[in-house]
Motif scaffolding. Structure first.
Motif, PDB file in Angstrom:
ATOM      1  N   GLU A  43       0.837  -1.327  -0.047  1.00 50.03           N
ATOM      2  CA  GLU A  43       0.065  -0.136   0.157  1.00 50.03           C
ATOM      3  C   GLU A  43       0.957   1.397  -0.094  1.00 50.03           C
ATOM      4  O   GLU A  43       0.580   2.294  -0.608  1.00 50.03           O
ATOM      5  N   ARG A  44       1.880   1.157   0.928  1.00 51.38           N
ATOM      6  CA  ARG A  44       2.914   2.678   0.704  1.00 51.38           C
ATOM      7  C   ARG A  44       3.449   2.676  -0.589  1.00 51.38           C
ATOM      8  O   ARG A  44       3.793   3.686  -0.998  1.00 51.38           O
ATOM      9  N   GLU A  45       3.850   1.589  -1.273  1.00 50.57           N
ATOM     10  CA  GLU A  45       4.296   1.324  -2.515  1.00 50.57           C
ATOM     11  C   GLU A  45       3.309   2.181  -3.458  1.00 50.57           C
ATOM     12  O   GLU A  45       3.523   3.125  -4.476  1.00 50.57           O
ATOM     13  N   LEU A  47       0.832   4.332  -2.751  1.00 54.49           N
ATOM     14  CA  LEU A  47       0.655   5.854  -2.425  1.00 54.49           C
ATOM     15  C   LEU A  47       1.985   6.587  -3.090  1.00 54.49           C
ATOM     16  O   LEU A  47       1.884   7.633  -3.589  1.00 54.49           O
ATOM     17  N   PHE A  48       3.240   5.912  -2.832  1.00 55.84           N
ATOM     18  CA  PHE A  48       4.398   6.553  -3.297  1.00 55.84           C
ATOM     19  C   PHE A  48       4.431   6.725  -4.878  1.00 55.84           C
ATOM     20  O   PHE A  48       4.853   7.751  -5.371  1.00 55.84           O
ATOM     21  N   ALA A  75       2.612   7.325   2.682  1.00 59.03           N
ATOM     22  CA  ALA A  75       3.472   6.334   2.184  1.00 59.03           C
ATOM     23  C   ALA A  75       4.888   6.516   2.841  1.00 59.03           C
ATOM     24  O   ALA A  75       5.500   5.409   2.930  1.00 59.03           O
ATOM     25  N   SER A  76       5.245   7.426   3.635  1.00 56.02           N
ATOM     26  CA  SER A  76       6.494   7.731   4.312  1.00 56.02           C
ATOM     27  C   SER A  76       6.407   7.137   5.667  1.00 56.02           C
ATOM     28  O   SER A  76       7.381   7.005   6.302  1.00 56.02           O
ATOM     29  N   SER A 116       8.116   1.866   6.539  1.00 49.63           N
ATOM     30  CA  SER A 116       8.146   3.381   5.829  1.00 49.63           C
ATOM     31  C   SER A 116       8.754   3.171   4.482  1.00 49.63           C
ATOM     32  O   SER A 116       9.532   2.221   4.397  1.00 49.63           O
ATOM     33  N   HIS A 117       8.481   3.979   3.561  1.00 49.71           N
ATOM     34  CA  HIS A 117       8.964   3.867   2.237  1.00 49.71           C
ATOM     35  C   HIS A 117      10.223   4.849   2.361  1.00 49.71           C
ATOM     36  O   HIS A 117       9.801   6.206   2.489  1.00 49.71           O
ATOM     37  N   ALA A 120       9.688   7.635  -0.128  1.00 52.77           N
ATOM     38  CA  ALA A 120       8.632   8.817   0.117  1.00 52.77           C
ATOM     39  C   ALA A 120       9.334   9.817   1.301  1.00 52.77           C
ATOM     40  O   ALA A 120       9.068  10.882   1.171  1.00 52.77           O
TER      41      ALA A 120
END
Length: 197
Positions: A43-45, A47-48, A75-76, A116-117, A120
């Motif tokens: 999901e973070r990927e 959003l990034f 994303a971060s 965390s990404h 991001a």
């Protein structure tokens, strides 16, 4: 830090309008934000990647910058450690979920969650430095660059190498407007960060 949380929530409102066609991602974000302690890596990927696409559309358009900023925050993994009030229907990922995160030095109400990404984090640091989608905050940018660098992001390591070489690795070197003064450089840390950048 209430202004940062408010700005992020405003950006999310704008995001929801722009990304109405991709409602499935918003539904996914809301489900994870409300029912689970943190967004997963996938999901973070997503959003990034949405944030990167948003940057490509137009980096000079203020609303687009706010949208990008709003996508980079979740994303971060950047989140508040204290409850923040949110308008109805918005994801509440800014609230602390009981899972310990890494504190952001100098910002007692902010932390970066365990997932965390790093890209991001770096892009959020750049946005904070330039005031793209938020008020400029060079000290926050410095801390976010450090966190992204510590997580192995090559561009963030390059940013930190420059800061170490020029003596700008200290929060005291920065003020609200940018560089306040050059302090003692750390050549060893600069070389190390250049090597990994």
């Amino acid at each position: 830090m209430g202004s940062l949380a408010g700005l992020v929530l405003t950006a999310l409102l704008a995001c929801r309008a722009v990304y109405a066609s991709s409602l499935d991602r918003w539904t996914l974000l809301e489900q994870h934000a409300v029912k689970q302690p943190a967004l997963g890596e996938d999901e973070r990927e997503l959003l990034f990647q949405d944030a990167l696409e948003s940057i490509k559309l137009s980096t000079s358009w203020k609303e687009q910058q706010g949208i990008t900023f709003g996508l980079l925050v979740p994303a971060s993994g950047l989140r508040a450690t204290q409850h923040t009030s949110t308008p109805a229907g918005l994801p509440t990922y800014l609230k602390s979920d009981g899972v310990d995160g890494q504190p952001v030095p100098g910002y007692p109400t902010l932390e970066v969650g365990p997932i965390s990404h790093k890209g991001a984090l770096r892009e959020l640091a750049k946005a904070s430095m330039d005031g793209a989608g938020c008020n400029p905050d060079p000290r926050l940018a410095l801390e976010l660059f450090k966190l992204a660098s510590d997580r192995g992001d090559p561009e963030a390591q390059g940013q930190m190498a420059i800061r170490y070489a020029l003596g700008l690795q200290y929060p005291e070197a920065w003020d609200h407007y940018g560089i306040a003064r050059f302090l003692e450089p750390d050549e060893d840390a600069a070389m190390l960060h250049y090597y990994f950048a």
